[in-house]
Enzyme design. Structure first.
Site, PDB file in Angstrom:
ATOM      1  CD1 TRP A 188      85.192  41.990 -81.697  1.00 33.67           C
ATOM      2  CD2 TRP A 188      86.627  42.412 -80.033  1.00 33.67           C
ATOM      3  NE1 TRP A 188      86.366  41.321 -81.971  1.00 33.67           N
ATOM      4  CE2 TRP A 188      87.260  41.564 -80.961  1.00 33.67           C
ATOM      5  CE3 TRP A 188      87.341  42.821 -78.906  1.00 33.67           C
ATOM      6  CZ2 TRP A 188      88.561  41.102 -80.794  1.00 33.67           C
ATOM      7  CZ3 TRP A 188      88.644  42.364 -78.724  1.00 33.67           C
ATOM      8  CH2 TRP A 188      89.242  41.506 -79.666  1.00 33.67           C
ATOM      9  CG  ASP A 189      85.465  44.360 -74.708  1.00 32.24           C
ATOM     10  OD1 ASP A 189      84.270  44.484 -75.029  1.00 32.24           O
ATOM     11  OD2 ASP A 189      86.086  45.231 -74.066  1.00 32.24           O
TER      12      ASP A 189
END
Length: 612
Positions: A188-189
């Protein structure tokens, strides 16, 4: 009057009962050292914990109104938990860091003020920049460097460290990026950083002091299947998909077909092939097309039986049309895009959810592979009984005049491999369907102890669940199996009528034609499952030509066999395209629109009403 919250810090927490209280205390103290009172909040994004973390987080929230607890009964994934908490946060500057506090908290002010000041839209700590101090063992450092090299290479990122758990986003940047980011777990990041750069947002990467906490290991499911597949998925979406327009896909498909046929003519006399094609009996070619047409209602009937087992209904006529459209899409577009088209059609017209639509396709594919594997194996047993195995050995060794040896060996090897995988897969699925235990999740858990394994196991379960449902019902298994055998028998009969349309083929006896057909067509279809030739085309022709030459008298040479293979495909493709066009008109479906809509299948939950 209290000051409005300016900074929201999210702490993603999964089973952190031993550390969460100390982490919250250190976070509050660190923020209070440089921010005005009451201008910040700490959110514990607790992600379906099964220890005491929820109770501790509840108590901390009651004791200090600067602390908020976001609980989830089910696992959302690290990214999912962060996204949910950020969306509910009150601050305009959104911050998160790992709860093990591996990054030195002396960097927190720099992280927050880089975004809070408006100088940057996104800020991230880095363990791989000059000036950082990191005591990182090889078992952590080597995989981390490898991952970052792949992200920089494939996703064209300018950053050195994408997964340092120490990041900040402006509210505006978060809102721009959140709907585009698809991963809900460890990637995600990284995806947030990559997409931020693609949007031209101002991203700061600064060196941090970092000390590993606890032990780690390279995780097969998370690091290879999870992170690797997400890099490829993001690369495809950002760099490849925008360039694949409908004209490009059509032209590419035509060029691949031309190249494949061109490669075959290197080993076979083109003039002889063309002469054989001109000599084919048009009446028998027409009969072959009629026989092939008969298989299509059976495809619709089989698909109805599969969907019925998955608790969805559809008429045979409608489902035959859906199969026609999807197979036409597979002829026009590469990478079997037509399969997704069928999932779109049954969703739009019969409210079948995308997961069920793809599961039904998985069932159909497994039965197809199983059927042609069994058909080829049955003929092989018959040849062994009659002493014809020596001729097959000659084919595998490449001793077939006029046919290139490497193509034969590759086709046979791929066919054997795919057939073996099909048999093993069906056996495993049937055993799993009849078992009370969850064999899929147990197998994935043996490979990984990471939380990402739950996600991967869920994807695999969704894929094989439909097959397990059908396999668990003896009646449904028998019906789908019998219809699959009939469908592929008609496919073989079509090819043999085409072969008999040639003068040399007309002299062949019916038993010999059927023997040749079942083996050549079955092995040819198994061979073309894997795209080991340009565009995945050509292995079928190689296998079909080789085995027709081997198993028939010397008068039927490779040129006639190859011409028969080409004409066989032409007949079947013409029937498919005509049926596809008529079905699109009848169901009011645009093939290009269906491809575009089906590309957004993942994550779509809405069900459309039946408008037929």
């Amino acid at each position: 009057m209290s000051r409005p919250v300016e900074v929201s810090v999210v702490l993603p927490a999964y089973n952190e009962e031993a550390t969460i209280e100390e982490t919250v205390r250190v976070t509050l103290d660190s923020l209070a050292a440089f921010l005005p009172p009451d201008s910040f909040e700490v959110l514990v994004a607790e992600d379906g914990c099964d220890d005491r973390t929820p109770d501790i987080a509840d108590r901390l929230a009651r004791e200090d109104d600067r602390v908020r607890h976001f609980h989830s009964d089910t696992r959302l994934g690290r990214g999912g938990a962060l996204d949910r908490a950020f969306a509910a946060a009150d601050g305009e500057t959104l911050v998160y860091f790992d709860t093990d506090l591996a990054t030195d908290m002396s960097h927190l002010e720099h992280l927050v003020e880089s975004v809070r000041s408006g100088e940057y839209d996104v800020a991230t700590g880095s363990r791989w920049m000059p000036g950082q101090r990191v005591d990182r063992p090889a078992k952590r450092g080597v995989p981390s460097r490898g991952f970052n090299v792949l992200v920089r290479l494939f996703l064209r990122s300018d950053l050195r460290d994408h997964q340092c758990g120490f990041k900040a986003f402006s509210r505006e940047a978060f809102e721009i990026l959140r709907d585009e980011v698809e991963d809900e777990h460890w990637f995600w990041d990284t995806e947030m950083l990559v997409r931020a750069q693609r949007h031209g947002l101002r991203v700061e990467e600064f060196p941090v002091e970092w000390e590993p906490k606890g032990d780690t290991k390279v995780d097969l499911v998370r690091d290879v299947f999870g992170m690797g597949s997400q890099i490829l998925r993001t690369w495809w979406q950002l760099s490849v998909s925008p360039r694949i327009t409908t004209p490009v896909t059509v032209v590419a498909g035509l060029l691949l077909s031309v190249v494949a046929l061109g490669l075959m003519t290197v080993y076979i006399d083109v003039d002889a092939v063309l002469g054989a094609l001109r000599s084919a009996d048009p009446a028998l070619v027409g009969l072959a097309a009629a026989v092939y047409v008969l298989s299509w209602p059976l495809r619709g009937l089989r698909y109805r039986d599969i969907l019925r087992e998955l608790d969805y209904e559809g008429s045979v006529g409608f489902l035959t049309g859906a199969v026609f459209i999807s197979q036409t899409g597979n002829l026009v577009f590469p990478a079997r895009a037509g399969d997704a088209v069928r999932a779109y059609v049954v969703k739009a017209r019969r409210a079948v959810p995308y997961p069920t639509g793809f599961a039904s396709l998985a069932v159909e594919r497994v039965f197809d592979l199983l059927t042609i594997t069994v058909l080829a194996g049955s003929v092989l047993v018959g040849l062994a009984v009659t002493g014809g195995v020596g001729e097959l050995a000659a084919a595998v060794s490449g001793n077939v005049p006029g046919v290139e040896a490497a193509a034969i060996r590759t086709a046979v090897q791929v066919a054997v491999g795919v057939g073996a995988v099909a048999l093993v897969a069906v056996g495993a699925i049937v055993v799993s369907a009849r078992s009370d235990s969850n064999l899929v999740r147990a197998a994935v858990s043996r490979l990984s102890s990471d939380s990402y394994a739950d996600y991967v196991a869920g994807v695999i379960e969704q894929f094989v669940g439909g097959v397990q449902t059908v396999a668990g019902d003896r009646g449904a298994f028998a019906r789908v199996g019998v219809s699959s055998v009939v469908i592929w028998t008609l496919d073989v009969i079509t090819a043999m009528i085409v072969l008999r349309a040639f003068a040399a083929g007309a002299a062949l006896s019916l038993p010999l034609l059927l023997t040749v057909g079942f083996f050549a067509v079955s092995v040819g279809n198994l061979a073309k499952v894997l795209p080991l030739s340009p565009g995945g085309i050509g292995l079928y022709e190689a296998a079909f030509t080789a085995f027709v030459v081997i198993l028939t008298p010397p008068g039927l040479g490779p040129e006639v066999a190859f011409a028969a293979g080409i004409l066989d495909h032409a007949v079947k493709n013409v029937v498919t395209v005509i049926g596809g066009v008529l079905s699109m008109l009848g169901l009011n479906v645009s093939l290009t629109q269906a491809v575009e809509e089906s590309s957004e299948a993942e994550g779509v939950e809405a069900k459309l009403p039946d408008d037929d």
